[in-house]
Design a protein around this motif. Structure first.
Motif, PDB file in Angstrom:
ATOM      1  N   SER A  58       0.855  -1.190   0.000  1.00 19.17           N
ATOM      2  CA  SER A  58       0.000   0.000   0.000  1.00 19.17           C
ATOM      3  C   SER A  58       0.887   1.235   0.000  1.00 19.17           C
ATOM      4  CB  SER A  58      -0.932   0.008   1.215  1.00 19.17           C
ATOM      5  OG  SER A  58      -0.179  -0.049   2.417  1.00 19.17           O
ATOM      6  N   ILE A  59       0.343   2.347  -0.494  1.00 21.90           N
ATOM      7  CA  ILE A  59       1.087   3.601  -0.589  1.00 21.90           C
ATOM      8  C   ILE A  59       0.518   4.584   0.438  1.00 21.90           C
ATOM      9  CG2 ILE A  59       1.854   5.459  -2.101  1.00 21.90           C
ATOM     10  CD1 ILE A  59       1.223   3.711  -4.488  1.00 21.90           C
ATOM     11  N   VAL A  60       1.408   5.305   1.117  1.00 28.26           N
ATOM     12  CA  VAL A  60       1.002   6.337   2.076  1.00 28.26           C
ATOM     13  C   VAL A  60       1.556   7.679   1.604  1.00 28.26           C
ATOM     14  CG1 VAL A  60       1.134   7.141   4.463  1.00 28.26           C
ATOM     15  CG2 VAL A  60       0.967   4.679   3.973  1.00 28.26           C
ATOM     16  N   VAL A  61       0.658   8.675   1.508  1.00 27.23           N
ATOM     17  CA  VAL A  61       1.050  10.027   1.103  1.00 27.23           C
ATOM     18  C   VAL A  61       0.411  11.022   2.069  1.00 27.23           C
ATOM     19  CG1 VAL A  61       1.280   9.386  -1.323  1.00 27.23           C
ATOM     20  CG2 VAL A  61      -0.925  10.221  -0.471  1.00 27.23           C
ATOM     21  N   PRO A  62       0.818  12.294   2.056  1.00 24.75           N
ATOM     22  CA  PRO A  62       0.205  13.279   2.966  1.00 24.75           C
ATOM     23  C   PRO A  62      -1.307  13.348   2.784  1.00 24.75           C
ATOM     24  CG  PRO A  62       2.192  14.180   1.968  1.00 24.75           C
ATOM     25  CD  PRO A  62       1.918  12.875   1.270  1.00 24.75           C
ATOM     26  N   SER A  63      -2.023  13.402   3.910  1.00 27.22           N
ATOM     27  CA  SER A  63      -3.480  13.437   3.853  1.00 27.22           C
ATOM     28  C   SER A  63      -4.006  14.833   3.557  1.00 27.22           C
ATOM     29  CB  SER A  63      -4.077  12.936   5.172  1.00 27.22           C
ATOM     30  OG  SER A  63      -3.568  13.698   6.265  1.00 27.22           O
ATOM     31  N   ALA A  64      -3.268  15.869   3.987  1.00 25.51           N
ATOM     32  CA  ALA A  64      -3.652  17.250   3.710  1.00 25.51           C
ATOM     33  C   ALA A  64      -2.945  17.717   2.442  1.00 25.51           C
ATOM     34  CB  ALA A  64      -3.277  18.145   4.887  1.00 25.51           C
ATOM     35  N   PRO A  65      -3.447  18.755   1.795  1.00 27.31           N
ATOM     36  CA  PRO A  65      -2.736  19.265   0.616  1.00 27.31           C
ATOM     37  C   PRO A  65      -1.269  19.532   0.927  1.00 27.31           C
ATOM     38  CG  PRO A  65      -4.886  20.298   0.777  1.00 27.31           C
ATOM     39  CD  PRO A  65      -4.705  19.493   2.037  1.00 27.31           C
ATOM     40  N   ALA A  66      -0.393  18.999   0.089  1.00 25.26           N
ATOM     41  CA  ALA A  66       1.049  19.132   0.291  1.00 25.26           C
ATOM     42  C   ALA A  66       1.575  20.330  -0.489  1.00 25.26           C
ATOM     43  CB  ALA A  66       1.755  17.859  -0.162  1.00 25.26           C
ATOM     44  N   SER A  67       2.455  21.065   0.132  1.00 25.40           N
ATOM     45  CA  SER A  67       3.050  22.222  -0.541  1.00 25.40           C
ATOM     46  C   SER A  67       4.086  21.759  -1.558  1.00 25.40           C
ATOM     47  CB  SER A  67       3.705  23.155   0.484  1.00 25.40           C
ATOM     48  OG  SER A  67       4.462  24.162  -0.177  1.00 25.40           O
ATOM     49  N   ARG A  68       3.990  22.294  -2.759  1.00 17.26           N
ATOM     50  CA  ARG A  68       4.958  21.953  -3.792  1.00 17.26           C
ATOM     51  C   ARG A  68       6.289  22.659  -3.581  1.00 17.26           C
ATOM     52  NH1 ARG A  68       0.158  22.810  -6.748  1.00 17.26           N
ATOM     53  NH2 ARG A  68       0.914  24.845  -7.474  1.00 17.26           N
ATOM     54  N   ALA A  69       6.349  23.569  -2.576  1.00 24.97           N
ATOM     55  CA  ALA A  69       7.591  24.264  -2.253  1.00 24.97           C
ATOM     56  C   ALA A  69       8.477  23.442  -1.330  1.00 24.97           C
ATOM     57  CB  ALA A  69       7.281  25.616  -1.616  1.00 24.97           C
ATOM     58  N   SER A  70       7.967  22.300  -0.840  1.00 27.98           N
ATOM     59  CA  SER A  70       8.718  21.430   0.065  1.00 27.98           C
ATOM     60  C   SER A  70       8.704  20.008  -0.482  1.00 27.98           C
ATOM     61  CB  SER A  70       8.096  21.445   1.468  1.00 27.98           C
ATOM     62  OG  SER A  70       8.073  22.757   1.998  1.00 27.98           O
ATOM     63  N   PRO A  71       9.633  19.152  -0.044  1.00 29.08           N
ATOM     64  CA  PRO A  71       9.592  17.747  -0.472  1.00 29.08           C
ATOM     65  C   PRO A  71       8.273  17.088  -0.085  1.00 29.08           C
ATOM     66  CG  PRO A  71      11.707  18.270   0.529  1.00 29.08           C
ATOM     67  CD  PRO A  71      10.823  19.451   0.780  1.00 29.08           C
ATOM     68  N   ILE A  72       7.726  16.282  -0.975  1.00 25.31           N
ATOM     69  CA  ILE A  72       6.468  15.575  -0.738  1.00 25.31           C
ATOM     70  C   ILE A  72       6.793  14.093  -0.565  1.00 25.31           C
ATOM     71  CG2 ILE A  72       4.192  15.020  -1.649  1.00 25.31           C
ATOM     72  CD1 ILE A  72       4.367  17.559  -3.352  1.00 25.31           C
ATOM     73  N   PRO A  73       6.646  13.553   0.659  1.00 27.16           N
ATOM     74  CA  PRO A  73       7.046  12.151   0.904  1.00 27.16           C
ATOM     75  C   PRO A  73       6.032  11.150   0.362  1.00 27.16           C
ATOM     76  CG  PRO A  73       6.131  13.104   2.900  1.00 27.16           C
ATOM     77  CD  PRO A  73       6.168  14.219   1.887  1.00 27.16           C
ATOM     78  N   ILE A  74       6.550  10.065  -0.156  1.00 27.52           N
ATOM     79  CA  ILE A  74       5.745   8.928  -0.610  1.00 27.52           C
ATOM     80  C   ILE A  74       6.348   7.679   0.022  1.00 27.52           C
ATOM     81  CG2 ILE A  74       4.922   7.612  -2.596  1.00 27.52           C
ATOM     82  CD1 ILE A  74       5.517  10.124  -4.303  1.00 27.52           C
ATOM     83  N   ASN A  75       5.533   6.911   0.722  1.00 25.81           N
ATOM     84  CA  ASN A  75       6.015   5.705   1.381  1.00 25.81           C
ATOM     85  C   ASN A  75       5.152   4.513   0.968  1.00 25.81           C
ATOM     86  OD1 ASN A  75       8.058   6.638   3.739  1.00 25.81           O
ATOM     87  ND2 ASN A  75       6.426   8.158   3.521  1.00 25.81           N
ATOM     88  N   TRP A  76       5.776   3.370   0.821  1.00 26.55           N
ATOM     89  CA  TRP A  76       5.048   2.133   0.579  1.00 26.55           C
ATOM     90  C   TRP A  76       5.780   0.994   1.277  1.00 26.55           C
ATOM     91  CZ3 TRP A  76       7.852   4.798  -3.028  1.00 26.55           C
ATOM     92  CH2 TRP A  76       8.911   4.138  -3.650  1.00 26.55           C
ATOM     93  N   ASP A  77       5.132  -0.150   1.381  1.00 25.87           N
ATOM     94  CA  ASP A  77       5.707  -1.288   2.095  1.00 25.87           C
ATOM     95  C   ASP A  77       6.892  -1.845   1.304  1.00 25.87           C
ATOM     96  OD1 ASP A  77       3.415  -0.993   3.707  1.00 25.87           O
ATOM     97  OD2 ASP A  77       2.287  -2.342   2.407  1.00 25.87           O
ATOM     98  N   ALA A  78       8.090  -1.656   1.826  1.00 25.22           N
ATOM     99  CA  ALA A  78       9.267  -2.222   1.170  1.00 25.22           C
ATOM    100  C   ALA A  78       9.211  -3.742   1.254  1.00 25.22           C
ATOM    101  CB  ALA A  78      10.548  -1.699   1.825  1.00 25.22           C
ATOM    102  N   ALA A  79       9.751  -4.404   0.240  1.00 22.47           N
ATOM    103  CA  ALA A  79       9.678  -5.866   0.185  1.00 22.47           C
ATOM    104  C   ALA A  79      11.055  -6.478   0.339  1.00 22.47           C
ATOM    105  CB  ALA A  79       9.071  -6.304  -1.142  1.00 22.47           C
TER     106      ALA A  79
END
Length: 226
Positions: free
Chosen positions: A120-141
């Motif tokens: 599954s993928i996890v991303v910020p739940s609130a609007p993310a600012s494009r002026a800062s890094p936007i994290p994307i996480n998923w279950d590493a295998a």
């Protein structure tokens, strides 16, 4: 090229000369002269299988009582149908292991198709600012899985694509990655993560074939602001 199967299909379908020719039928060949190039793709709810059949190094068509079918182990079989460069089938299932069956009369050759582990993928739940890094996480295998990450959006002049030789489970979209169209305020990004491996087996008794490929894909949307 993203899919090794596509490269094989293109090569198999390329004419050897300028003369047009009809593809030969499968019954021209014994089972051990037939090669199956197969790929299993799944998004966790739907599984799609693509197969091309080769005989004598060229793409051939199934004929008479030769057939390909797909099933969850022990489940009912669904016939593959001609489509594109080969044969396709689709099942509504979350299974990561499926049986690909080549049948000729009473003979059955069962190949194993295996997709990488789901995630599954996890991303910020609130609007993310494009002026800062936007994290994307998923279950590493665990294991050696190639991974692709793609980001598309109407406000991007071109998509973001990243390839990882091993599955990292994390990535951050950097402001420098973004080619934002002028005048953009809010914009939704669509993130695709695809995990790839070749881990299935072709049935004994069929001709030499590469290990079937497997793709596990997930997608999620990120709301962004300036």
């Amino acid at each position: 090229m993203r899919s090794p199967l596509l490269a094989v299909l293109l090569l198999a379908s390329a004419p050897a000369c300028s003369e047009p020719s009809e593809p030969r039928g499968s019954t021209t060949f014994a089972p051990d002269e037939l090669s199956l190039f197969a790929e299993l793709r799944t998004n966790g709810g739907t599984a799609q299988v693509l197969v091309t059949v080769l005989g004598g190094g060229t793409s051939i068509t199934l004929e008479n009582h030769d057939r390909l079918s797909l099933a969850e182990p022990g489940g009912p079989e669904q016939a593959l149908v001609a489509g594109g460069f080969g044969y396709v089938a689709q099942l509504d299932t979350s299974a990561t292991e499926l049986d690909l069956v080549f049948s000729r009369g009473s003979q059955r050759f069962v190949s194993k198709l295996v997709a990488p582990p789901p995630f599954s993928i996890v991303v910020p739940s609130a609007p993310a600012s494009r002026a800062s890094p936007i994290p994307i996480n998923w279950d590493a295998a665990d294991g050696a899985f190639e991974t692709w990450l793609d980001v598309t959006a109407p406000c991007l002049s071109w998509p973001i694509s990243r390839y990882f030789a091993e599955d990292p489970g994390v990535y951050a979209i950097q402001p420098a990655d973004l080619a934002i169209k002028p005048g953009t305020t809010e914009c939704d990004f669509r993130v695709w993560v695809t995990r790839s491996a070749s881990s299935g087996t072709i049935a004994p008794g069929l001709g030499a074939s590469p290990a079937p490929g497997g793709l596990q894909t997930r997608s999620i949307s990120i709301s962004t602001s300036p």
